[in-house]
Design a protein around this motif. Structure first.
Motif, PDB file in Angstrom:
ATOM      1  N   ASP A   8     -41.492 110.211  -0.706  1.00 37.87           N
ATOM      2  CA  ASP A   8     -41.501 108.782  -0.444  1.00 37.87           C
ATOM      3  C   ASP A   8     -41.047 107.976  -1.647  1.00 37.87           C
ATOM      4  OD1 ASP A   8     -44.446 108.648   1.720  1.00 37.87           O
ATOM      5  OD2 ASP A   8     -42.381 109.198   2.137  1.00 37.87           O
ATOM      6  N   ALA A   9     -41.311 108.470  -2.838  1.00 39.12           N
ATOM      7  CA  ALA A   9     -40.974 107.722  -4.046  1.00 39.12           C
ATOM      8  C   ALA A   9     -39.473 107.564  -4.217  1.00 39.12           C
ATOM      9  CB  ALA A   9     -41.566 108.411  -5.278  1.00 39.12           C
ATOM     10  N   THR A  10     -38.685 108.407  -3.570  1.00 42.58           N
ATOM     11  CA  THR A  10     -37.238 108.321  -3.713  1.00 42.58           C
ATOM     12  C   THR A  10     -36.578 107.619  -2.542  1.00 42.58           C
ATOM     13  OG1 THR A  10     -36.926 110.484  -2.682  1.00 42.58           O
ATOM     14  CG2 THR A  10     -37.156 110.439  -5.092  1.00 42.58           C
ATOM     15  N   THR A  11     -37.326 107.281  -1.503  1.00 43.60           N
ATOM     16  CA  THR A  11     -36.748 106.655  -0.324  1.00 43.60           C
ATOM     17  C   THR A  11     -37.293 105.248  -0.132  1.00 43.60           C
ATOM     18  OG1 THR A  11     -38.452 107.586   1.107  1.00 43.60           O
ATOM     19  CG2 THR A  11     -36.449 108.870   0.857  1.00 43.60           C
ATOM     20  N   ALA A  12     -36.402 104.373   0.319  1.00 41.73           N
ATOM     21  CA  ALA A  12     -36.824 103.004   0.620  1.00 41.73           C
ATOM     22  C   ALA A  12     -37.461 102.984   2.011  1.00 41.73           C
ATOM     23  CB  ALA A  12     -35.627 102.068   0.580  1.00 41.73           C
ATOM     24  N   PRO A  13     -38.448 102.158   2.216  1.00 41.86           N
ATOM     25  CA  PRO A  13     -39.055 102.051   3.541  1.00 41.86           C
ATOM     26  C   PRO A  13     -38.034 101.517   4.549  1.00 41.86           C
ATOM     27  CG  PRO A  13     -40.314 100.825   1.898  1.00 41.86           C
ATOM     28  CD  PRO A  13     -39.075 101.295   1.240  1.00 41.86           C
ATOM     29  N   ALA A  14     -38.194 101.883   5.795  1.00 43.46           N
ATOM     30  CA  ALA A  14     -37.279 101.434   6.847  1.00 43.46           C
ATOM     31  C   ALA A  14     -37.537  99.978   7.221  1.00 43.46           C
ATOM     32  CB  ALA A  14     -37.421 102.322   8.074  1.00 43.46           C
ATOM     33  N   SER A  15     -38.765  99.508   6.987  1.00 43.08           N
ATOM     34  CA  SER A  15     -39.108  98.140   7.393  1.00 43.08           C
ATOM     35  C   SER A  15     -40.258  97.608   6.535  1.00 43.08           C
ATOM     36  CB  SER A  15     -39.523  98.111   8.865  1.00 43.08           C
ATOM     37  OG  SER A  15     -40.736  98.819   9.036  1.00 43.08           O
ATOM     38  N   PHE A  16     -40.478  96.309   6.654  1.00 44.73           N
ATOM     39  CA  PHE A  16     -41.593  95.656   5.975  1.00 44.73           C
ATOM     40  C   PHE A  16     -42.917  96.267   6.443  1.00 44.73           C
ATOM     41  CE2 PHE A  16     -44.893  92.376   5.965  1.00 44.73           C
ATOM     42  CZ  PHE A  16     -44.867  91.964   4.653  1.00 44.73           C
ATOM     43  N   ALA A  43     -48.855 107.262  -7.432  1.00 47.45           N
ATOM     44  CA  ALA A  43     -49.170 106.355  -6.333  1.00 47.45           C
ATOM     45  C   ALA A  43     -49.065 104.902  -6.787  1.00 47.45           C
ATOM     46  CB  ALA A  43     -50.565 106.645  -5.789  1.00 47.45           C
ATOM     47  N   TYR A  44     -49.510 104.630  -7.992  1.00 42.88           N
ATOM     48  CA  TYR A  44     -49.408 103.271  -8.540  1.00 42.88           C
ATOM     49  C   TYR A  44     -47.939 102.856  -8.677  1.00 42.88           C
ATOM     50  CZ  TYR A  44     -49.942  99.235 -11.585  1.00 42.88           C
ATOM     51  OH  TYR A  44     -49.873  97.980 -12.106  1.00 42.88           O
ATOM     52  N   ALA A  45     -47.111 103.763  -9.183  1.00 46.13           N
ATOM     53  CA  ALA A  45     -45.679 103.471  -9.332  1.00 46.13           C
ATOM     54  C   ALA A  45     -45.041 103.220  -7.972  1.00 46.13           C
ATOM     55  CB  ALA A  45     -44.977 104.621 -10.051  1.00 46.13           C
ATOM     56  N   ARG A  46     -45.378 104.067  -6.997  1.00 44.54           N
ATOM     57  CA  ARG A  46     -44.828 103.879  -5.650  1.00 44.54           C
ATOM     58  C   ARG A  46     -45.324 102.569  -5.058  1.00 44.54           C
ATOM     59  NH1 ARG A  46     -40.740 104.337  -2.170  1.00 44.54           N
ATOM     60  NH2 ARG A  46     -41.470 104.591  -0.048  1.00 44.54           N
ATOM     61  N   GLY A  47     -46.586 102.253  -5.271  1.00 47.16           N
ATOM     62  CA  GLY A  47     -47.134 100.990  -4.784  1.00 47.16           C
ATOM     63  C   GLY A  47     -46.410  99.794  -5.370  1.00 47.16           C
ATOM     64  N   SER A  48     -46.066  99.867  -6.641  1.00 47.12           N
ATOM     65  CA  SER A  48     -45.313  98.782  -7.278  1.00 47.12           C
ATOM     66  C   SER A  48     -43.952  98.613  -6.624  1.00 47.12           C
ATOM     67  CB  SER A  48     -45.129  99.062  -8.774  1.00 47.12           C
ATOM     68  OG  SER A  48     -46.364  99.027  -9.438  1.00 47.12           O
ATOM     69  N   GLU A  49     -43.293  99.729  -6.315  1.00 45.26           N
ATOM     70  CA  GLU A  49     -41.991  99.672  -5.630  1.00 45.26           C
ATOM     71  C   GLU A  49     -42.135  99.049  -4.244  1.00 45.26           C
ATOM     72  OE1 GLU A  49     -40.496 103.658  -5.519  1.00 45.26           O
ATOM     73  OE2 GLU A  49     -40.255 103.763  -7.698  1.00 45.26           O
ATOM     74  N   LEU A  50     -43.208  99.420  -3.543  1.00 50.22           N
ATOM     75  CA  LEU A  50     -43.435  98.889  -2.207  1.00 50.22           C
ATOM     76  C   LEU A  50     -43.716  97.389  -2.243  1.00 50.22           C
ATOM     77  CD1 LEU A  50     -45.594 101.800  -0.773  1.00 50.22           C
ATOM     78  CD2 LEU A  50     -43.250 101.205  -0.095  1.00 50.22           C
ATOM     79  N   VAL A  51     -44.475  96.951  -3.231  1.00 51.60           N
ATOM     80  CA  VAL A  51     -44.767  95.524  -3.368  1.00 51.60           C
ATOM     81  C   VAL A  51     -43.471  94.750  -3.620  1.00 51.60           C
ATOM     82  CG1 VAL A  51     -45.872  93.805  -4.862  1.00 51.60           C
ATOM     83  CG2 VAL A  51     -47.165  95.789  -4.071  1.00 51.60           C
ATOM     84  N   LYS A  52     -42.614  95.271  -4.482  1.00 54.72           N
ATOM     85  CA  LYS A  52     -41.326  94.625  -4.748  1.00 54.72           C
ATOM     86  C   LYS A  52     -40.479  94.568  -3.483  1.00 54.72           C
ATOM     87  CE  LYS A  52     -41.173  95.983  -9.602  1.00 54.72           C
ATOM     88  NZ  LYS A  52     -40.533  96.848 -10.595  1.00 54.72           N
ATOM     89  N   PHE A  53     -40.433  95.679  -2.739  1.00 56.22           N
ATOM     90  CA  PHE A  53     -39.677  95.721  -1.488  1.00 56.22           C
ATOM     91  C   PHE A  53     -40.182  94.648  -0.525  1.00 56.22           C
ATOM     92  CE2 PHE A  53     -39.290  97.112   2.916  1.00 56.22           C
ATOM     93  CZ  PHE A  53     -37.937  97.383   3.019  1.00 56.22           C
ATOM     94  N   CYS A  54     -41.500  94.551  -0.372  1.00 59.48           N
ATOM     95  CA  CYS A  54     -42.091  93.571   0.541  1.00 59.48           C
ATOM     96  C   CYS A  54     -41.796  92.147   0.083  1.00 59.48           C
ATOM     97  CB  CYS A  54     -43.598  93.796   0.665  1.00 59.48           C
ATOM     98  SG  CYS A  54     -44.016  95.297   1.579  1.00 59.48           S
ATOM     99  N   ALA A  55     -41.856  91.902  -1.217  1.00 56.82           N
ATOM    100  CA  ALA A  55     -41.569  90.569  -1.744  1.00 56.82           C
ATOM    101  C   ALA A  55     -40.127  90.164  -1.440  1.00 56.82           C
ATOM    102  CB  ALA A  55     -41.829  90.515  -3.246  1.00 56.82           C
TER     103      ALA A  55
END
Length: 84
Positions: A8-16, A43-55
């Motif tokens: 998951d850390a290397t892939t972007a989420p498909a949606s918000f 997990a913290y690093a991945r969470g940071s990426e997810l937060v940026k993606f959502c923003a």
């Protein structure tokens, strides 16, 4: 879990919504203390990426709303409230 986290850390989420679901899962696991230290850092690093993606996704939607409203955000009318 570590294999999934690494993939998951290397892939972007498909949606918000997918990003928010993954983020909620990571937070729950971290709060429950289910992850060893190294996995918690990942997990913290991945969470940071997810937060940026959502923003970014939220900023895009806000821009679309501004275009639709003529660059002026207007509050939504509450249920039962008549527009003047």
């Amino acid at each position: 879990m570590s294999k999934k986290l690494t993939a998951d850390a290397t892939t972007a989420p498909a949606s918000f919504e997918e990003a928010m679901a993954e983020l909620a899962q990571l937070v729950a696991q971290m709060e429950a203390g289910q992850l060893p230290l190294e996995a918690s850092v990942a997990a913290y690093a991945r969470g940071s990426e997810l937060v940026k993606f959502c923003a970014v996704q939220l900023e895009k939607v806000e821009s679309q709303v501004k275009v639709l409203e003529g660059d002026m955000l207007k509050p939504f009318a509450e249920a039962g409230e008549a527009e003047l």
